[in-house]
Design an enzyme around this catalytic site. Structure first.
Site, PDB file in Angstrom:
ATOM      1  N   LEU A  15       0.810  -1.207   0.000  1.00 32.93           N
ATOM      2  CA  LEU A  15       0.000   0.000   0.000  1.00 32.93           C
ATOM      3  C   LEU A  15       0.844   1.257   0.000  1.00 32.93           C
ATOM      4  CD1 LEU A  15      -2.804  -1.124   2.428  1.00 32.93           C
ATOM      5  CD2 LEU A  15      -3.072  -0.515   0.039  1.00 32.93           C
ATOM      6  N   ARG A  16       2.173   1.080   0.007  1.00 34.81           N
ATOM      7  CA  ARG A  16       3.008   2.271   0.047  1.00 34.81           C
ATOM      8  C   ARG A  16       2.798   3.115  -1.202  1.00 34.81           C
ATOM      9  NH1 ARG A  16       8.411   0.500   1.534  1.00 34.81           N
ATOM     10  NH2 ARG A  16       7.618   0.194   3.610  1.00 34.81           N
ATOM     11  N   GLY A  17       2.491   2.449  -2.310  1.00 35.89           N
ATOM     12  CA  GLY A  17       2.250   3.170  -3.551  1.00 35.89           C
ATOM     13  C   GLY A  17       1.119   4.163  -3.418  1.00 35.89           C
TER      14      GLY A  17
END
Lengths: 553, 351
Positions: B289-291
């Site tokens: 989910l860092r994107g």
């Protein structure tokens, strides 16, 4: 290079060492080179010699441990980079990336100039690109005889006058634009080149005693700065090929088939090869190597003892210097029992009395990087039918090498000889590009290919890498080492080299790309003590099984 | 060396002593790189910039110029890790002062081939030998706390240093357990890296640590190249005449960055934008989910920089490539590059 131009380059360097940043001198140690290094005395900077193993505390200064221990108070040493200097880097072809990055930074930010004495003898050696891009001038003494040269007389007075004139030298308004355009046309992509050329042009004008840069100065500057940068890219187009030697009678049919195969689009063949090659070839290779660890290779690359990093080993007594690191705790522990005794014999107010015999040095062991050397058969017999598939196979192995952080190198053989297309690198982008542009055609100089692969592997090993050779061929070696189309001699040469590779103890794998497995190639693989893999149009599962058996995994 | 050829030292033409780095505003072109640096200056939480590209394209120049754009920070006087409050100073540093001073945001260079000692810190040998005290000598990570850590040629960094950086970047804390020391201190920094992909690839784990990534190429257009050369030459040879104008431009840019920082908390983020972020990342199949988080933060910073009160799809599109291109599951042999894939998906998902 003509001696006059070399003399001119040295004058430019002596007038504005800070502007042109330095000289890349490519030559073996010789009397001619000495003539040039002697002339460097005219530089307006103190000369400082560096070697590739120079340590950080020598470059930047730091605590002088020996002196500190001797005097009992901190003694700082001065770094070589702390004041502007003409740095003379000996054996520049062996500069590690860390040092070249530091020197590059020093050139960018401080008033240094660098003279790199590059003694590269082998392909694949050479000055790191971070430095070649920054150094303005280049001198190559190859082919220059002693009789062609004279003592270089650097006129100190002229140079001082030129230096005094330099700040007032102006460039004509369109000079920058002209130099930039010229660089663009020569295919020089770095923007440092035009800047260096401008500095050189100013120095040339000052040398000639002019206040304005003239067309002649620009021309000479372009010659000096652009000459060696405008190297043509390695051309990927097929060149005129000598006719392949007359094929054996039995080969006629195969040749016909190969000609038919030529019409199949290359992408399709690449895809086909992707499907045909087991995905875990590299993993299996590693497993195979582990089994052969008696030969000195291991699955993660050979270990080598170092004294700077890696897994720590117990420390041992030693001397400070040459990059060794002090194990302080062990040193203090060694010194502790002797304190009362030493205090009695040599009264001192120091808290601690440490003798040289107490010093303990840290030791580490580290695993070296691995390099996978592909020797790819690009001959006519292989090219038409199987080259694309071989390329596909290499690509697949490359992807695996990428995942494992291995280095790769590429050797291609065709026509009458072999060529190192790509020295060991971690750059997939480059490997892929060179591989795609690999032309095919000509005879099969199998022995020459193996020789080049072995040379690359030996060089890589000398640099501390752990090489593995992957030979992809259809096995019909028909060009001997001396370039003659003598099939018997060619096979004997190949067998001889196979034994030589075995003797070096380097792990290898032979991948047969012929339409039908070649018994002679299997025999050669045995001589090499390498697993043999046939890559005919077999299904992936069967190949995987064969591979597993071949690697003993 | 014979006596008559002994080196003779002659004065160089006098040139000004220490100079300011080349001004950020004077960098010609390279919009994506400049945009990424400005965004990370507005919101350090975006997590740094990776600049990959050819030699001599102004990568290092831009990073060194970035320092001039960053606002000052408040820190305790004499604290080796730039703590904001006196009670945050680590015990081992024995900071006595409680005075808060303003100092420039630290931009620390991490040179290649640096030793582990220099990075994490080590026993202070000088004090140990001369005074018999066990003291900690802070390393680069301590100096970079609350600031930027710049790694040139990041792809050539040795693996054991990369491991170390990854560990610290993840935990925000530097733990030193060696040579009889047991020390920990805060090490929160923004990674800025540059490198040339032809010399080697970057490990995916490290790649993921960078918030934004941009690719730079030498300008192909001759006029642009000429402009680059002219400005650089003006900087080298006419420093005093060159700097004032550009320093004024840099000051204006810094003011705009500060204004954007101030506007950031009040910025509205409509639910549709969140939805857009998620659907774009799903379509691209980016890992984790860092994107999404980076994309959103970058879009908010972009909106704040543009002076808009609400984040919109346009902002998202402006930052999508740099926020996502390095997070895609990479086909190492895909020549087109992942940036192209992001652009294609952008057109499909967010028309």
């Amino acid at each position: 290079m003509e001696w006059d131009r070399i003399t001119l380059a040295l004058n430019v360097l002596a007038i504005d060492p800070e502007g042109v940043k330095g000289l890349w001198l490519r030559a073996r140690a010789s009397a001619v080179r000495d003539r040039i290094t002697t002339a460097l005395a005219a530089l307006p900077l103190p000369l400082v010699r560096l070697h590739p193993g120079v340590a950080d505390d020598a470059l930047y200064g730091g605590l002088d441990l020996s002196a500190t221990l001797a005097t009992g108070r901190p003694v700082q040493s001065r770094g070589l980079l702390s004041s502007p200097a003409a740095l003379i880097l000996t054996m520049a072809e062996r500069v590690p990336p860390g040092l070249s990055a530091r020197l590059a930074h020093a050139l960018d930010t401080r008033r240094h100039c660098l003279i790199a004495l590059d003694e590269a003898a082998e392909d694949g050696e050479g000055l790191p690109a971070a430095l070649t891009d920054r150094l303005g001038l280049f001198v190559d003494l190859d082919g220059l005889a002693w009789s062609d040269t004279t003592d270089i007389f650097m006129n100190i007075n002229t140079l001082s006058k030129a230096r005094a004139r330099l700040p007032s030298v102006t460039l004509p308004p369109d000079a920058a634009s002209a130099l930039t355009r010229a660089a663009a046309e020569l295919g020089i992509r770095s923007l440092r080149a035009p800047l260096l050329a401008m500095a050189a042009a100013r120095a040339l004008a000052a040398h000639a005693g002019r206040d304005t840069v003239g067309d002649n100065d620009l021309q000479q500057a372009a010659e000096l700065i652009y000459g060696h940068r405008a190297l043509p890219l390695p051309d990927a187009t097929a060149q005129d090929q000598p006719e392949p030697p007359p094929p054996d009678p039995g080969e006629d049919q195969a040749q016909d088939m190969e000609h038919q195969a030529q019409s199949i689009p290359e992408e399709m063949l690449v895809e086909a090869a992707r499907a045909a090659l087991p995905a875990d070839l590299l993993a299996q290779l590693a497993a195979g190597r582990a089994a052969r660890s008696a030969k000195g290779a291991t699955g993660t690359g050979a270990e080598r003892g170092g004294n700077r990093r890696g897994r720590p080993l117990p420390s041992r007594p030693g001397k400070l210097g040459s990059g060794a690191r002090l194990d302080l705790v062990a040193t203090l522990r060694a010194a502790a029992p002797w304190q009362p005794l030493r205090r009695r014999t040599a009264p001192s107010d120091a808290v601690l009395l440490v003798r040289a015999s107490d010093i303990r040095i840290k030791r580490f062991v580290e695993a070296s990087d691995r390099v996978l050397i592909f020797a790819v058969d690009a001959s006519g017999s292989a090219a038409f039918a199987r080259l694309a598939e071989a390329k596909g196979a290499v690509e697949l192995l490359l992807a695996a090498a990428y995942a494992r952080r291995d280095h790769v190198a590429l050797v291609a053989f065709r026509g009458t000889g072999a060529e190192v297309i790509l020295p060991p690198t971690r750059s997939l982008v480059q490997t892929k590009r060179r591989l795609a542009g690999l032309p095919g055609g000509g005879g099969t100089p199998l022995a020459a290919g193996m020789q080049a692969a072995m040379a690359t592997a030996t060089l890589a090993r000398a640099r501390g890498l752990t090489p593995t050779i992957a030979l992809l061929t259809d096995g019909r070696g028909n060009i001997a080492l001396d370039g003659s189309a003598n099939r018997a001699q060619a096979e004997e040469d190949a067998l001889r080299l196979a034994r030589a590779i075995r003797a070096t103890g380097m792990p290898a794998v032979v991948i047969d790309t012929a339409n039908r497995p070649q018994p002679s190639l299997a025999a050669m693989a045995r001589a090499m003590d390498a697993p043999y893999l046939a890559l005919p149009r077999a299904d992936a599962r069967r190949l995987s099984g064969v591979l597993g058996a071949a690697l003993g995994g | 060396m014979p006596a008559d050829t002994a080196p003779k030292i002659h004065a160089l033409p006098s040139r000004a002593a220490p100079r300011q780095p080349f001004p950020f505003s004077a960098i010609v072109g390279q919009q994506a790189m400049k945009q990424a640096m400005v965004l990370t200056a507005i919101d350090p939480a975006i997590g740094g910039v990776l600049v990959f590209g050819d030699r001599g394209t102004g990568k290092s120049t831009a990073v060194r110029a970035l320092a001039a754009l960053l606002p000052e920070i408040d820190a305790v006087e004499g604290c080796p890790v730039n703590s904001a409050r006196a009670d945050q100073c680590p015990d081992w540093a024995q900071v006595t002062s409680t005075q808060i001073i303003r100092k420039p945001t630290p931009v620390v260079d991490l040179p290649l081939g640096v030793t582990e000692d220099r990075v994490v810190g080590a026993l202070d040998i000088e004090r140990a030998l001369t005074r018999g005290e066990k003291a900690f000598e802070p390393g680069l990570l301590a100096r970079a706390n609350r600031g930027y850590l710049y790694i040139d040629e990041v792809n050539l960094l040795e693996d054991h240093i990369v491991d170390l950086l990854l560990d610290v970047a993840q935990s925000g804390e530097n733990v030193v357990e060696r040579e009889g020391l047991s020390i920990r201190h805060a090490a929160r920094f923004v990674l800025v890296g540059s490198g040339n992909p032809e010399e080697g690839e970057l490990r995916p784990q490290l790649l993921d640590r960078f918030g934004l990534s941009v690719e730079v190429t030498s300008p192909r257009d001759v006029d642009t190249r000429v402009e680059v050369i002219l400005r650089r030459d003006a900087y080298e040879t006419g420093y005093d005449a060159f700097m004032p104008d550009w320093q004024a431009a840099d000051a204006a840019l810094q003011a705009r960055i500060l204004a954007a920082r101030a506007a950031l908390p009040a910025l509205k983020t409509p639910a549709t934008v969140l939805h857009d972020c998620a659907s774009l990342c799903i379509a691209l199949g980016s890992d984790g989910l860092r994107g999404e988080l980076t994309l959103l933060r970058a879009a908010r910073a972009q909106a704040a920089f543009d002076g808009d009160a609400t984040v919109g799809r346009a902002h998202l599109k402006a930052v999508a490539v740099m926020a996502l291109s390095h997070r895609l599951r990479r086909d190492p042999l895909d020549e087109a590059g992942s940036g192209v894939r992001v652009v294609r998906m952008l057109d499909e998902v967010l028309p």
